[in-house]
Write a protein that holds these residues in place. Structure first.
Motif, PDB file in Angstrom:
ATOM      1  N   UNK A 121      31.595  74.674 -15.395  1.00  0.00           N
ATOM      2  CA  UNK A 121      32.105  73.386 -14.904  1.00  0.00           C
ATOM      3  C   UNK A 121      31.115  72.801 -13.907  1.00  0.00           C
ATOM      4  N   UNK A 122      30.764  71.534 -14.115  1.00  0.00           N
ATOM      5  CA  UNK A 122      29.906  70.840 -13.157  1.00  0.00           C
ATOM      6  C   UNK A 122      30.550  69.516 -12.782  1.00  0.00           C
ATOM      7  N   UNK A 123      30.877  69.376 -11.498  1.00  0.00           N
ATOM      8  CA  UNK A 123      31.352  68.099 -10.982  1.00  0.00           C
ATOM      9  C   UNK A 123      30.147  67.277 -10.558  1.00  0.00           C
ATOM     10  N   UNK A 124      30.145  66.024 -10.926  1.00  0.00           N
ATOM     11  CA  UNK A 124      29.026  65.140 -10.626  1.00  0.00           C
ATOM     12  C   UNK A 124      29.530  63.899  -9.913  1.00  0.00           C
ATOM     13  N   UNK A 125      28.774  63.436  -8.954  1.00  0.00           N
ATOM     14  CA  UNK A 125      29.104  62.183  -8.286  1.00  0.00           C
ATOM     15  C   UNK A 125      28.719  61.016  -9.184  1.00  0.00           C
ATOM     16  N   UNK A 126      29.567  59.999  -9.233  1.00  0.00           N
ATOM     17  CA  UNK A 126      29.255  58.827 -10.050  1.00  0.00           C
ATOM     18  C   UNK A 126      28.060  58.067  -9.496  1.00  0.00           C
ATOM     19  N   UNK A 127      27.856  58.162  -8.163  1.00  0.00           N
ATOM     20  CA  UNK A 127      26.700  57.538  -7.495  1.00  0.00           C
ATOM     21  C   UNK A 127      26.545  56.076  -7.858  1.00  0.00           C
ATOM     22  N   UNK A 128      27.691  55.417  -7.963  1.00  0.00           N
ATOM     23  CA  UNK A 128      27.668  53.974  -8.207  1.00  0.00           C
ATOM     24  C   UNK A 128      27.498  53.574  -9.649  1.00  0.00           C
ATOM     25  N   UNK A 129      27.403  54.546 -10.564  1.00  0.00           N
ATOM     26  CA  UNK A 129      27.227  54.212 -11.975  1.00  0.00           C
ATOM     27  C   UNK A 129      28.474  53.526 -12.506  1.00  0.00           C
ATOM     28  N   UNK A 130      28.283  52.411 -13.212  1.00  0.00           N
ATOM     29  CA  UNK A 130      29.397  51.708 -13.811  1.00  0.00           C
ATOM     30  C   UNK A 130      29.813  52.408 -15.097  1.00  0.00           C
ATOM     31  N   UNK A 131      31.048  52.177 -15.519  1.00  0.00           N
ATOM     32  CA  UNK A 131      31.496  52.723 -16.781  1.00  0.00           C
ATOM     33  C   UNK A 131      32.068  54.109 -16.688  1.00  0.00           C
ATOM     34  N   UNK A 132      32.248  54.661 -15.498  1.00  0.00           N
ATOM     35  CA  UNK A 132      32.933  55.927 -15.345  1.00  0.00           C
ATOM     36  C   UNK A 132      32.111  57.165 -15.605  1.00  0.00           C
ATOM     37  N   UNK A 133      30.809  57.035 -15.921  1.00  0.00           N
ATOM     38  CA  UNK A 133      29.979  58.191 -16.235  1.00  0.00           C
ATOM     39  C   UNK A 133      28.723  58.162 -15.377  1.00  0.00           C
ATOM     40  N   UNK A 134      28.394  59.285 -14.752  1.00  0.00           N
ATOM     41  CA  UNK A 134      27.178  59.364 -13.956  1.00  0.00           C
ATOM     42  C   UNK A 134      25.958  59.195 -14.857  1.00  0.00           C
ATOM     43  N   UNK A 135      24.894  58.635 -14.306  1.00  0.00           N
ATOM     44  CA  UNK A 135      23.700  58.349 -15.090  1.00  0.00           C
ATOM     45  C   UNK A 135      23.077  59.600 -15.685  1.00  0.00           C
ATOM     46  N   UNK A 136      23.210  60.738 -14.992  1.00  0.00           N
ATOM     47  CA  UNK A 136      22.584  61.975 -15.455  1.00  0.00           C
ATOM     48  C   UNK A 136      23.482  62.778 -16.389  1.00  0.00           C
ATOM     49  N   UNK A 137      24.662  62.260 -16.716  1.00  0.00           N
ATOM     50  CA  UNK A 137      25.619  63.035 -17.515  1.00  0.00           C
ATOM     51  C   UNK A 137      25.048  63.427 -18.868  1.00  0.00           C
ATOM     52  N   UNK A 138      24.322  62.515 -19.523  1.00  0.00           N
ATOM     53  CA  UNK A 138      23.763  62.830 -20.838  1.00  0.00           C
ATOM     54  C   UNK A 138      22.759  63.972 -20.747  1.00  0.00           C
ATOM     55  N   UNK A 139      21.946  63.968 -19.692  1.00  0.00           N
ATOM     56  CA  UNK A 139      20.968  65.039 -19.513  1.00  0.00           C
ATOM     57  C   UNK A 139      21.660  66.376 -19.262  1.00  0.00           C
ATOM     58  N   UNK A 140      22.704  66.356 -18.453  1.00  0.00           N
ATOM     59  CA  UNK A 140      23.448  67.584 -18.161  1.00  0.00           C
ATOM     60  C   UNK A 140      24.073  68.126 -19.444  1.00  0.00           C
ATOM     61  N   UNK A 141      24.587  67.235 -20.285  1.00  0.00           N
ATOM     62  CA  UNK A 141      25.145  67.664 -21.565  1.00  0.00           C
ATOM     63  C   UNK A 141      24.073  68.323 -22.431  1.00  0.00           C
ATOM     64  N   UNK A 142      22.879  67.768 -22.424  1.00  0.00           N
ATOM     65  CA  UNK A 142      21.788  68.338 -23.213  1.00  0.00           C
ATOM     66  C   UNK A 142      21.456  69.748 -22.758  1.00  0.00           C
ATOM     67  N   UNK A 143      21.476  69.968 -21.437  1.00  0.00           N
ATOM     68  CA  UNK A 143      21.192  71.300 -20.906  1.00  0.00           C
ATOM     69  C   UNK A 143      22.293  72.274 -21.322  1.00  0.00           C
ATOM     70  N   UNK A 144      23.554  71.831 -21.216  1.00  0.00           N
ATOM     71  CA  UNK A 144      24.662  72.706 -21.612  1.00  0.00           C
ATOM     72  C   UNK A 144      24.592  73.035 -23.096  1.00  0.00           C
ATOM     73  N   UNK A 145      24.214  72.057 -23.902  1.00  0.00           N
ATOM     74  CA  UNK A 145      24.050  72.305 -25.335  1.00  0.00           C
ATOM     75  C   UNK A 145      22.981  73.358 -25.580  1.00  0.00           C
ATOM     76  N   UNK A 146      21.847  73.206 -24.898  1.00  0.00           N
ATOM     77  CA  UNK A 146      20.745  74.153 -25.064  1.00  0.00           C
ATOM     78  C   UNK A 146      21.155  75.555 -24.642  1.00  0.00           C
TER      79      UNK A 146
END
Length: 407
Positions: A121-146
């Motif tokens: 489990x990784x909690x991430x700050x939204x850091x002002x990102x619009x749309x409910x998803x942090x900007x780095x979320x896609x990268x974090x998903x890629x790491x978890x996939x790997x």
């Protein structure tokens, strides 16, 4: 010395990825932190993950505050673990107005997985990102996939109808609603209601669940089914786990349907496509790499592809790469290209899911291909080329994941 340090950094990233693939949870946590923080090693870590990413099912869970998303995600993770799957959870929390960090509400609510290495489990700050998803979320998903996580659950902040960015990160988007929302279903329909793949009426043991379901069905009746998929409505009680199995079955059906139809809605993709790399023909990789290293880029992988008579060097560039191509023989594709046109852009490569189906589709449509079959190239990735006469003058490489569609 600087080039040597960069090379050491590449080796460190590779070692980190190998450790996390071997089951080292600390290595996974370290890799996630590097890509989330945007540190100098981010590009190297993502490049090292690239060969292993793409195999997980990403499920986005979104909806208004108070809908019970965190409790539902907790139950979804438990159900998946019961099925023997490894799970990754990306919980995007609101940023603290004082520190900019995550308030970690989701991490607090998702308790009970201590000691279970199968759930990360990784909690991430939204850091002002619009749309409910942090900007780095896609990268974090890629790491978890790997790291081999079979399913990744992505919980958004919970800000309302503009939470549509999750569609660009997830394969399947689940919208969680609850009884007592009143006219909120109508107010949401211009945004996230239109991108949901599965609707959930949570807290359905409370009165009013039938009304919410009826409003969803009525809204669907006014619209046109997207590509033939009609989002089902599933009732759940997240506190007890009721309906979670039915929800996960609906998610899997949607994922299978999208795969069959060549659809995938992920960040940087359109219809399953994304820019993979730019192929640049050079006389000497050793001479050319100096320029790219001066830009702050570094070679993460070199390989000789014997049947193509070419040596390749990969340099990460954001979500894509630059591939330097040096001929090993004059009488080769790249050798003849250099003799005729000199150094420069040789091709553009896009990545697809279902490369064999794409090859058959383009062949059936009469597209002129420069390859007679799907072949295996650098890094084990499968590919074929489309002739410039069909693309407007640019040689286009279609790339699939390593081993995709193979025996």
């Amino acid at each position: 010395m600087e080039a040597e340090a960069k090379q050491n950094g590449v080796e460190t990233a590779r070692a980190l990825v190998e450790r996390m693939r071997a089951g080292d949870v600390r290595a996974l946590a370290r890799a996630v932190s590097l890509v989330e923080d945007g540190a100098g090693a981010r590009a190297e870590v993502l490049a090292a993950c690239r060969a292993y990413a793409g195999g997980a099912l990403r499920v986005g869970v979104t909806g208004p505050p108070g809908a019970g998303k965190s409790t539902l995600v907790d139950q979804m993770a438990r159900w998946l673990r019961g099925q023997g799957q490894t799970v990754g959870v990306v919980a995007v929390d609101p940023s603290s107005p004082y520190t900019g960090g995550a308030l970690l509400g989701d991490r607090i609510r998702m308790q009970g997985f201590e000691g279970d290495a199968g759930v990360f489990i990784r909690s991430m700050a939204s850091r002002g990102a619009m749309g409910g998803v942090a900007k780095a979320a896609a990268d974090v998903c890629s790491v978890m996939e790997a790291a081999g996580r079979g399913t990744i659950l992505i919980e958004t902040v919970g800000v309302g109808q503009d939470e549509v960015e999750v569609v660009g990160v997830a394969d399947v988007t689940v919208l969680v609603l609850v009884p007592g929302m009143g006219d909120e279903v109508q107010s949401l329909k211009a945004g996230v209601m239109e991108v949901a793949d599965v609707f959930v009426v949570n807290k359905s043991d409370a009165g009013g669940a039938e009304r919410v379901e009826a409003e969803i069905l009525a809204m669907q009746g006014l619209g046109v089914a997207r590509e033939g998929w009609v989002p089902p409505v599933v009732r759940t009680v997240a506190t007890s786990g009721e309906g979670v199995a039915e929800l996960m079955m609906a998610v899997r059906r949607c994922a299978e349907w999208k795969k069959e139809h060549g659809l995938r809605a992920r960040l940087g993709m359109s219809g399953g496509l994304r820019l993979d790399h730019l192929g640049v023909a050079v006389k000497s990789i050793a001479a050319a790499r100096g320029f790219y290293e001066a830009l702050g880029m570094s070679v993460t992988h070199e390989e000789t592809v014997e049947h193509e008579k070419v040596r390749t060097a990969m340099l990460p560039l954001g979500e894509s790469r630059v591939e330097l191509l040096e001929p090993t023989e004059e009488e080769s594709v790249i050798g003849r290209f250099l003799a005729k046109r000199g150094e420069g852009l040789h091709h553009i490569a896009v990545q697809v899911e279902g490369i064999d189906a794409m090859f058959e589709r383009l062949t059936a449509q009469g597209v002129r291909l420069a390859s007679d079959s799907v072949r295996v190239g650098a890094g084990g990735h499968r590919y074929f080329f489309v002739h410039p006469s069909s693309t407007g003058g640019v040689l286009l490489e279609i790339v699939g994941d390593a081993g995709e569609g193979g025996a």
